[in-house]
Design a protein around this motif. Structure first.
Motif, PDB file in Angstrom:
ATOM      1  N   LEU A  82      -0.249  13.080  -8.593  1.00  0.00           N
ATOM      2  CA  LEU A  82      -0.728  14.425  -8.245  1.00  0.00           C
ATOM      3  C   LEU A  82       0.327  15.491  -8.553  1.00  0.00           C
ATOM      4  N   LYS A  83       1.599  15.110  -8.459  1.00  0.00           N
ATOM      5  CA  LYS A  83       2.696  16.044  -8.770  1.00  0.00           C
ATOM      6  C   LYS A  83       3.048  16.017 -10.253  1.00  0.00           C
ATOM      7  N   LYS A  84       2.207  15.290 -11.036  1.00  0.00           N
ATOM      8  CA  LYS A  84       2.384  15.180 -12.479  1.00  0.00           C
ATOM      9  C   LYS A  84       3.685  14.478 -12.878  1.00  0.00           C
ATOM     10  N   LYS A  85       4.175  13.624 -12.006  1.00  0.00           N
ATOM     11  CA  LYS A  85       5.337  12.800 -12.315  1.00  0.00           C
ATOM     12  C   LYS A  85       4.819  11.412 -12.707  1.00  0.00           C
ATOM     13  N   TYR A  86       4.303  11.350 -13.918  1.00  0.00           N
ATOM     14  CA  TYR A  86       3.542  10.175 -14.325  1.00  0.00           C
ATOM     15  C   TYR A  86       4.400   8.926 -14.492  1.00  0.00           C
ATOM     16  N   SER A  87       5.630   9.086 -14.929  1.00  0.00           N
ATOM     17  CA  SER A  87       6.495   7.907 -15.078  1.00  0.00           C
ATOM     18  C   SER A  87       6.829   7.318 -13.705  1.00  0.00           C
ATOM     19  N   ASP A  88       7.015   8.201 -12.716  1.00  0.00           N
ATOM     20  CA  ASP A  88       7.261   7.722 -11.351  1.00  0.00           C
ATOM     21  C   ASP A  88       6.028   6.983 -10.825  1.00  0.00           C
ATOM     22  N   ALA A  89       4.855   7.516 -11.140  1.00  0.00           N
ATOM     23  CA  ALA A  89       3.620   6.868 -10.695  1.00  0.00           C
ATOM     24  C   ALA A  89       3.531   5.457 -11.270  1.00  0.00           C
ATOM     25  N   ASP A  90       3.807   5.315 -12.562  1.00  0.00           N
ATOM     26  CA  ASP A  90       3.805   3.997 -13.193  1.00  0.00           C
ATOM     27  C   ASP A  90       4.807   3.059 -12.517  1.00  0.00           C
ATOM     28  N   MET A  91       5.984   3.591 -12.206  1.00  0.00           N
ATOM     29  CA  MET A  91       7.033   2.777 -11.594  1.00  0.00           C
ATOM     30  C   MET A  91       6.569   2.252 -10.222  1.00  0.00           C
ATOM     31  N   PHE A  92       5.939   3.117  -9.405  1.00  0.00           N
ATOM     32  CA  PHE A  92       5.504   2.710  -8.064  1.00  0.00           C
ATOM     33  C   PHE A  92       4.365   1.681  -8.127  1.00  0.00           C
ATOM     34  N   ILE A  93       3.478   1.835  -9.106  1.00  0.00           N
ATOM     35  CA  ILE A  93       2.422   0.835  -9.274  1.00  0.00           C
ATOM     36  C   ILE A  93       3.033  -0.514  -9.642  1.00  0.00           C
ATOM     37  N   ILE A 117       0.832  -1.211   0.000  1.00  0.00           N
ATOM     38  CA  ILE A 117       0.000   0.000   0.000  1.00  0.00           C
ATOM     39  C   ILE A 117       0.862   1.255   0.000  1.00  0.00           C
ATOM     40  N   TYR A 118       2.033   1.180   0.618  1.00  0.00           N
ATOM     41  CA  TYR A 118       2.983   2.303   0.568  1.00  0.00           C
ATOM     42  C   TYR A 118       3.308   2.657  -0.879  1.00  0.00           C
ATOM     43  N   PHE A 119       3.611   1.641  -1.692  1.00  0.00           N
ATOM     44  CA  PHE A 119       3.941   1.904  -3.098  1.00  0.00           C
ATOM     45  C   PHE A 119       2.755   2.538  -3.834  1.00  0.00           C
ATOM     46  N   LEU A 120       1.536   2.093  -3.521  1.00  0.00           N
ATOM     47  CA  LEU A 120       0.355   2.669  -4.175  1.00  0.00           C
ATOM     48  C   LEU A 120       0.157   4.129  -3.764  1.00  0.00           C
ATOM     49  N   ALA A 121       0.415   4.415  -2.481  1.00  0.00           N
ATOM     50  CA  ALA A 121       0.317   5.811  -2.026  1.00  0.00           C
ATOM     51  C   ALA A 121       1.376   6.683  -2.694  1.00  0.00           C
ATOM     52  N   CYS A 178      -1.859   8.387 -16.063  1.00  0.00           N
ATOM     53  CA  CYS A 178      -1.067   7.228 -15.637  1.00  0.00           C
ATOM     54  C   CYS A 178      -1.556   5.999 -16.403  1.00  0.00           C
ATOM     55  N   SER A 179      -0.647   5.232 -16.979  1.00  0.00           N
ATOM     56  CA  SER A 179      -1.067   4.146 -17.857  1.00  0.00           C
ATOM     57  C   SER A 179      -1.812   3.043 -17.121  1.00  0.00           C
ATOM     58  N   ASN A 180      -1.355   2.673 -15.883  1.00  0.00           N
ATOM     59  CA  ASN A 180      -2.008   1.658 -15.055  1.00  0.00           C
ATOM     60  C   ASN A 180      -2.164   0.307 -15.756  1.00  0.00           C
TER      61      ASN A 180
END
Length: 447
Positions: free
Chosen positions: A402-413, A391-395, A442-444
């Protein structure tokens, strides 16, 4: 109240005290603690040996004037430690019966008496609890189940032995069997709590089964060493069970009942667990109702911090915090509350679902980052339970989005999904990680 307690204990234990205590040997410590007048002290010291053995006046007339239970207990603990068990049992009886009746008859509030929960039986049960919990942690479910079955068998055998011995009219034998029963009952109770938690955690618990386990535990409680503590624990566990089946109102009713039972109980692991159940149930109820605004966030976070503070106070003061298992449990709980605070801030629930209608401010993001920084320390990350790592990674993904760092978001998912794939349980959290959605940027669809 101190005087009433002492008079009650002296009356209940009068024969044991009168037959064993020589006042000369304890009057010095009593006088030092202002529990004896100077005239009484001199009279006791100057009395001859024959008068020293006559303790009736000393116990019934002199001591209740200024002495307290704790002062008397300390005074006899060195030379007459074999009497402490009887004194402590009489005190517990006073606190669970006399104090309760007295408080009902008074209009004004009175400071609650703190019940001693550090019985020999409970200390042994705690050790066993962590021993068998370690087997569960390591995935040895078969041995876990055998252990619980054996504990049940030993408990039933002891009950039957006591029933049979009643016909022998041997007070000494029955006393020994009953003393041993308290140890066995505490251990059986704690093992059944673990079984209960296991059944809740493996998914799809039913109200019928949860009620059945609660009834079984309530039957054990009167045989345990600290019944009021274990009644509180059952209420707390049933609250956890009701939350698992989705009845949050019933869960919170049991939380409040547990907290009421715990008024006279000092801080302990059971009370910390109840505070955690309360904060999580309140959090889920608010998220269901879609009303987590800024004020509600702060209320929920205050509940989380209350449980964290109770855990830290317990860790710093509990003499039972010695084994690696206990240290691990305390550290895991502390880290979990810090993750939960971050989740509430950014709108992720404790099952890993994205609460898309929760507003996240810059202040929320800043404080969530502080929580993440704490968790990311090597020592804390190592102690963090698997469910919270996922859940930490999802948060972190949501914050990046939210910070518009979409590649980082994909990486954490992707990290969340990879970590979830390594865990052979937590099916609901794993499913939420696989289906996690953030938004159009985010591609998800990571594999």
């Amino acid at each position: 109240m101190d005087r009433l307690l002492l008079k009650y204990v002296i009356k209940k234990c009068f024969i044991q005290l009168k037959e064993n205590i020589t006042p000369r040997y304890i009057c010095g410590q009593l006088y030092t603690n202002n529990a004896l007048d100077e005239q009484d002290y001199i009279e006791i010291v100057d009395s001859n040996e024959e008068n020293q053995r006559n303790t009736e006046r000393f116990l019934l007339k002199i001591l209740p004037k200024k002495c307290t239970f704790e002062i008397l207990r300390d005074a006899i603990s060195d030379s007459y430690d074999f009497l402490l068990k009887d004194l402590d049992q009489s005190r517990q009886e006073f606190e669970t019966t006399v104090v309760h009746k007295t408080s009902e008859s008074k209009s004004g509030p009175e400071k609650p008496v703190v019940i001693n929960i550090e019985t020999e039986a409970r200390v042994l049960a705690i050790k066993q609890y962590y021993d068998i919990k370690r087997k569960h942690w390591n995935g040895n479910i078969e041995e876990f189940n055998v252990f619980i079955s054996d504990t049940s068998r030993i408990y039933e055998f002891q009950i039957e032995s006591i029933r049979m011995c009643h016909g022998l009219h041997s007070t000494e034998l029955l006393s020994g069997l009953n003393d041993n029963l308290a140890i066995i009952a505490d251990q059986y109770f704690k093992s059944m709590i673990l079984k209960w938690r296991h059944e809740i955690g493996k998914g799809n618990p039913t109200r019928t089964r949860m009620t059945e386990i609660r009834t079984l535990l309530q039957d054990i409680i009167p045989k345990t060493s600290v019944p009021v503590l274990y009644y509180m624990s059952v209420c707390g566990q049933f609250a956890l069970a009701m939350r698992a089946i989705g009845d949050l109102d019933e869960a919170l009713r049991n939380v409040y009942a547990a907290k009421q039972l715990g008024i006279a109980i000092p801080n302990c692991r059971e009370k910390v667990s109840i505070l955690s159940t309360e904060s999580n149930a309140e959090w889920e109820r608010s998220s269901r109702n879609g009303r987590i605004d800024n004020a509600e966030k702060e209320r929920l976070i205050s509940l989380v911090k209350e449980s964290r503070l109770a855990n830290r106070e317990l860790t710093s003061s509990d003499r039972n915090i010695e084994s690696e298992d206990e240290i691990r449990a305390a550290a895991d709980f502390d880290n979990a509350t810090i993750v939960v605070e971050a989740l509430i801030r950014v709108g992720i629930d404790d099952k890993g679902r994205n609460l898309s209608d929760v507003d996240v401010s810059e202040t929320d993001l800043e404080r969530a980052r502080d929580c993440f920084a704490h968790i990311e320390q090597k020592s804390n990350w190592h102690k963090l339970a698997d469910r919270w790592k996922i859940i930490y990674f999802l948060a972190k993904a949501k914050v990046s989005n939210l910070k518009k760092k979409y590649s980082d978001a994909d990486m954490f998912i992707k990290c969340a999904r990879e970590h979830a794939a390594k865990v052979p349980y937590l099916s609901e959290i794993k499913q939420n990680a696989d289906n996690f959605q953030l938004g159009e940027h985010c591609s998800n669809t990571l594999t």
